[in-house]
Design a protein around this motif. Structure first.
Motif, PDB file in Angstrom:
ATOM      1  N   VAL A  18       0.858  -1.178   0.000  1.00 18.31           N
ATOM      2  CA  VAL A  18       0.000   0.000   0.000  1.00 18.31           C
ATOM      3  C   VAL A  18       0.900   1.234   0.000  1.00 18.31           C
ATOM      4  N   GLY A  19       0.445   2.302  -0.617  1.00 21.37           N
ATOM      5  CA  GLY A  19       1.224   3.536  -0.672  1.00 21.37           C
ATOM      6  C   GLY A  19       2.323   3.455  -1.708  1.00 21.37           C
ATOM      7  N   ASP A  20       3.349   4.274  -1.509  1.00 22.51           N
ATOM      8  CA  ASP A  20       4.481   4.330  -2.431  1.00 22.51           C
ATOM      9  C   ASP A  20       5.563   3.363  -1.986  1.00 22.51           C
ATOM     10  N   ALA A  21       6.528   3.159  -2.874  1.00 20.91           N
ATOM     11  CA  ALA A  21       7.698   2.346  -2.551  1.00 20.91           C
ATOM     12  C   ALA A  21       8.932   3.121  -2.987  1.00 20.91           C
ATOM     13  N   PRO A  22      10.025   2.975  -2.260  1.00 22.85           N
ATOM     14  CA  PRO A  22      11.255   3.640  -2.700  1.00 22.85           C
ATOM     15  C   PRO A  22      11.591   3.210  -4.130  1.00 22.85           C
ATOM     16  N   GLY A  23      11.875   4.161  -4.981  1.00 23.17           N
ATOM     17  CA  GLY A  23      12.160   3.832  -6.375  1.00 23.17           C
ATOM     18  C   GLY A  23      10.912   3.590  -7.201  1.00 23.17           C
ATOM     19  N   GLY A  24       9.749   3.618  -6.562  1.00 27.89           N
ATOM     20  CA  GLY A  24       8.488   3.457  -7.283  1.00 27.89           C
ATOM     21  C   GLY A  24       8.086   2.024  -7.604  1.00 27.89           C
ATOM     22  N   ASP A  25       8.817   1.029  -7.148  1.00 27.19           N
ATOM     23  CA  ASP A  25       8.523  -0.364  -7.496  1.00 27.19           C
ATOM     24  C   ASP A  25       8.425  -1.204  -6.221  1.00 27.19           C
TER      25      ASP A  25
END
Length: 134
Positions: free
Chosen positions: A34-41
């Motif tokens: 859920v939400g964002d992840a570092p690096g977008g992935d």
């Protein structure tokens, strides 16, 4: 008792939360995100954090000291959590104790300016204790 989705949404209510995952550290797969992840992935984040978790869990150096014959060592994972800090964020990994193999952890990406590391660590521990898998 909350499942994966409920636990992740609860983690996102913490001040400064950017993203959260439930990860199997053996396979490196995200069981929920859920939400964002570092690096977008989120999948790459799961795989990379799983490598850190695997190193910590398999480390003989981080294993608990001898329990003096009480039989408690070995029933809990050798590591409770990992905290990594960067210039702008905290990365928390909290291991989940399960009745089967305990190969799952909660990952929280927390903004350093807005987050409260102590509170996040306490709440992740509570979430891990209540998490129901399966």
């Amino acid at each position: 008792m909350p499942g994966i989705d409920e636990s992740l949404l609860e983690a996102m209510r913490l001040p400064g939360a950017r993203g959260a995952l439930v990860v199997d550290w053996i396979s490196g797969l995200a069981l929920g995100a859920v939400g964002d992840a570092p690096g977008g992935d989120a999948e790459a984040t799961a795989a990379e954090t799983a490598e850190l978790a695997r190193q910590a869990m398999e480390s003989g150096t981080l294993a608990p000291a001898d329990d003096g014959g009480t039989g408690t060592v070995g029933k809990e994972p050798p590591v409770e959590d990992l905290i990594l800090t960067s210039a702008d964020a905290y990365h928390l990994l909290r291991f989940v104790v399960t009745t089967f193999d305990s190969t799952v952890f909660l990952y929280l990406w927390l903004d350093r300016a807005d987050g409260n590391l102590a509170l996040a660590r306490i709440r992740l521990a509570e979430m891990a204790d209540r998490l129901v898998l399966g």
